[in-house]
Design a protein around this motif. Structure first.
Motif, PDB file in Angstrom:
ATOM      1  N   UNK A   1      81.519  -0.739  30.911  1.00  0.00           N
ATOM      2  CA  UNK A   1      80.167  -1.279  31.104  1.00  0.00           C
ATOM      3  C   UNK A   1      80.249  -2.743  31.524  1.00  0.00           C
ATOM      4  N   UNK A   2      79.421  -3.101  32.488  1.00  0.00           N
ATOM      5  CA  UNK A   2      79.423  -4.475  32.965  1.00  0.00           C
ATOM      6  C   UNK A   2      78.741  -5.391  31.962  1.00  0.00           C
ATOM      7  N   UNK A   3      78.914  -6.685  32.206  1.00  0.00           N
ATOM      8  CA  UNK A   3      78.299  -7.673  31.326  1.00  0.00           C
ATOM      9  C   UNK A   3      76.780  -7.615  31.449  1.00  0.00           C
ATOM     10  N   UNK A   4      76.112  -7.837  30.326  1.00  0.00           N
ATOM     11  CA  UNK A   4      74.651  -7.852  30.287  1.00  0.00           C
ATOM     12  C   UNK A   4      74.228  -9.117  29.566  1.00  0.00           C
ATOM     13  N   UNK A   5      73.692 -10.082  30.310  1.00  0.00           N
ATOM     14  CA  UNK A   5      73.352 -11.377  29.747  1.00  0.00           C
ATOM     15  C   UNK A   5      72.291 -12.025  30.626  1.00  0.00           C
ATOM     16  N   UNK A   6      71.634 -13.087  30.134  1.00  0.00           N
ATOM     17  CA  UNK A   6      70.683 -13.805  30.989  1.00  0.00           C
ATOM     18  C   UNK A   6      71.328 -14.221  32.311  1.00  0.00           C
ATOM     19  N   UNK A   8      71.758 -11.882  34.779  1.00  0.00           N
ATOM     20  CA  UNK A   8      72.201 -10.649  35.410  1.00  0.00           C
ATOM     21  C   UNK A   8      71.096 -10.098  36.306  1.00  0.00           C
ATOM     22  N   UNK A   9      71.449  -9.737  37.527  1.00  0.00           N
ATOM     23  CA  UNK A   9      70.490  -9.155  38.468  1.00  0.00           C
ATOM     24  C   UNK A   9      70.365  -7.663  38.184  1.00  0.00           C
ATOM     25  N   UNK A  10      69.130  -7.182  38.066  1.00  0.00           N
ATOM     26  CA  UNK A  10      68.886  -5.775  37.748  1.00  0.00           C
ATOM     27  C   UNK A  10      67.940  -5.167  38.778  1.00  0.00           C
ATOM     28  N   UNK A  17      63.971  -5.531  42.391  1.00  0.00           N
ATOM     29  CA  UNK A  17      65.035  -6.388  41.876  1.00  0.00           C
ATOM     30  C   UNK A  17      64.460  -7.517  41.025  1.00  0.00           C
ATOM     31  N   UNK A  18      65.193  -7.852  39.981  1.00  0.00           N
ATOM     32  CA  UNK A  18      64.779  -8.929  39.091  1.00  0.00           C
ATOM     33  C   UNK A  18      65.979  -9.566  38.423  1.00  0.00           C
ATOM     34  N   UNK A  19      65.717 -10.566  37.588  1.00  0.00           N
ATOM     35  CA  UNK A  19      66.776 -11.298  36.896  1.00  0.00           C
ATOM     36  C   UNK A  19      66.450 -11.303  35.404  1.00  0.00           C
ATOM     37  N   UNK A  20      67.446 -10.982  34.590  1.00  0.00           N
ATOM     38  CA  UNK A  20      67.260 -10.988  33.141  1.00  0.00           C
ATOM     39  C   UNK A  20      67.138 -12.429  32.648  1.00  0.00           C
ATOM     40  N   UNK A  21      66.169 -12.670  31.796  1.00  0.00           N
ATOM     41  CA  UNK A  21      65.987 -13.996  31.195  1.00  0.00           C
ATOM     42  C   UNK A  21      66.288 -14.009  29.699  1.00  0.00           C
ATOM     43  N   UNK A  22      66.282 -12.846  29.060  1.00  0.00           N
ATOM     44  CA  UNK A  22      66.479 -12.786  27.609  1.00  0.00           C
ATOM     45  C   UNK A  22      67.034 -11.414  27.255  1.00  0.00           C
ATOM     46  N   UNK A  23      68.028 -11.375  26.331  1.00  0.00           N
ATOM     47  CA  UNK A  23      68.635 -10.128  25.886  1.00  0.00           C
ATOM     48  C   UNK A  23      68.687 -10.121  24.367  1.00  0.00           C
ATOM     49  N   UNK A  24      68.278  -9.014  23.772  1.00  0.00           N
ATOM     50  CA  UNK A  24      68.410  -8.815  22.325  1.00  0.00           C
ATOM     51  C   UNK A  24      69.274  -7.579  22.106  1.00  0.00           C
ATOM     52  N   UNK A  25      70.524  -7.798  21.729  1.00  0.00           N
ATOM     53  CA  UNK A  25      71.466  -6.696  21.589  1.00  0.00           C
ATOM     54  C   UNK A  25      71.206  -5.854  20.350  1.00  0.00           C
ATOM     55  N   UNK A  26      70.459  -6.369  19.398  1.00  0.00           N
ATOM     56  CA  UNK A  26      70.190  -5.598  18.191  1.00  0.00           C
ATOM     57  C   UNK A  26      69.116  -4.545  18.409  1.00  0.00           C
ATOM     58  N   UNK A  27      68.143  -4.828  19.260  1.00  0.00           N
ATOM     59  CA  UNK A  27      67.031  -3.908  19.467  1.00  0.00           C
ATOM     60  C   UNK A  27      67.110  -3.148  20.784  1.00  0.00           C
ATOM     61  N   UNK A  28      67.867  -3.656  21.748  1.00  0.00           N
ATOM     62  CA  UNK A  28      67.931  -2.997  23.044  1.00  0.00           C
ATOM     63  C   UNK A  28      66.826  -3.404  23.991  1.00  0.00           C
TER      64      UNK A  28
END
Length: 251
Positions: A1-6, A8-10, A17-28
Motif C-alpha cells: 500500500x502506498x503512503x497516505x498522508x496530507x 497525497x493526490x487522490x 482529482x483532489x489533495x488530502x489535507x487531513x488523515x485520521x488513521x484511527x477512524x479511517x
C-alpha cells in the motif's frame, strides 16, 4: 500500500482529482480539497471508494493501526544500539489528559530529567494520528531501516553523538523490546496512586500501541539504569531563572 498522508493526490468518482489535507488513521476518515473549492470534503476510506491519482483503490485496513509511534521507535533504537549507537535513549510520558503519549529521543549523557532537545527528535501521539511521520523526513509506514537512514540524513551530527558504550542501558532496553514489541510500549511516568505521594518503586507503566488490544499481562518491566532515586522528588524540567531587572547577571 502506498503512503497516505496530507498532500497525497487522490481521485474521487464524483469530485475528480483532489489533495488530502487531513488523515485520521484511527477512524479511517480523511479530509480533501478538490479543484478550486475553498472548503474541504470529509470522506470515509471504507465507503467512499477513494483512489490514488493513478487509479489504485485506497483500502483502509481492518486491523487497527498503531495509534502512537513508540513501538516503531523502540525497534529503531534497538537496531541502532546493535550498530554501536548505545548512547541513544527513548523517553516517553503521557500528556496530562492521558489520551496520548509524548516521546523524546536524546543522545549524549544519560540524564533523564535534563535531556537535550533537538528539533525533530520529539513528538506526540496526537500529532502522529493525523500525520503518521516522526518529523525527520521519513515517510508514513517507513520500515526500521528506512527510519534509521532518514534520521542519519536529517541530523548526522546528532546521531553521531550517540556513538559509544552504555552496556547496562542497552541490555535493559533489549530486554524490554523482547517483552513488549510489537504491540506494547513503556511509559516512564511516575503516577501517584489516589493522589498520594510517589511510591518507592512502582511498576513501569505499559501501554498498547494499537486500539482494541488487551491490557498488558506479561512480566513486569524494571526501570532503566540511572532511574533509581528519581521518584523521590518532583519530575519537572528545571526552569531558567527570570531576570526582571534588565541588568546582566554575573556567573
Amino acid at each position: 500500500m502506498k503512503a497516505l498522508a496530507p498532500g497525497t493526490v487522490i481521485f474521487h468518482r464524483h469530485r475528480g482529482y483532489g489533495v488530502i489535507t487531513h488523515v485520521n488513521l484511527l477512524t479511517g476518515w480523511i479530509s480533501a480539497r478538490f479543484g478550486s473549492e475553498t472548503r474541504t470534503l470529509d470522506l470515509n476510506l471504507k465507503q467512499d471508494e477513494v483512489q490514488y491519482a493513478d487509479g489504485e483503490p485506497i483500502l483502509f485496513r481492518r486491523t487497527p493501526p498503531d495509534r502512537m509511534p513508540h513501538a516503531r521507535l523502540m525497534a529503531m533504537v534497538r537496531e541502532l544500539h546493535k550498530a554501536g549507537y548505545e548512547k541513544l535513549y527513548l523517553y516517553s510520558w503521557p500528556k496530562p489528559s492521558g489520551l496520548h503519549w509524548r516521546w523524546h529521543l536524546f543522545t549524549g549523557q544519560r540524564n533523564w530529567m535534563q535531556r537535550p532537545w533537538r528539533e525533530g527528535w520529539y513528538g506526540s501521539g496526537a500529532d502522529y494520528n493525523n500525520n503518521p511521520v516522526m518529523g525527520w523526513g521519513d515517510s508514513p509506514g517507513a520500515s526500521t531501516d528506512e527510519l534509521i537512514h532518514a534520521l542519519a540524513k536529517f541530523d548526522p551530527q546528532g546521531l553521531a553523538a550517540a556513538l559509544g558504550r552504555d552496556e547496562d542501558h542497552t541490555a535493559w532496553f533489549r530486554g524490554v523490546c523482547d517483552v513488549l514489541l510489537p504491540g506494547y510500549m513503556y511509559s516512564l511516568d511516575m503516577a501517584r496512586a489516589n493522589g498520594s505521594g510517589l511510591q518507592a518503586a512502582p511498576p513501569v507503566p505499559v501501554v498498547a500501541v494499537r486500539a482494541g488490544m488487551p491490557s498488558y499481562a506479561g512480566p513486569a518491566i524494571g526501570w532503566p539504569p540511572g532511574w533509581a532515586g528519581l521518584w523521590t522528588r518532583t519530575h519537572a524540567m528545571p526552569m531558567r531563572r527570570i531576570n526582571l531587572t534588565g541588568e546582566p547577571e554575573l556567573r
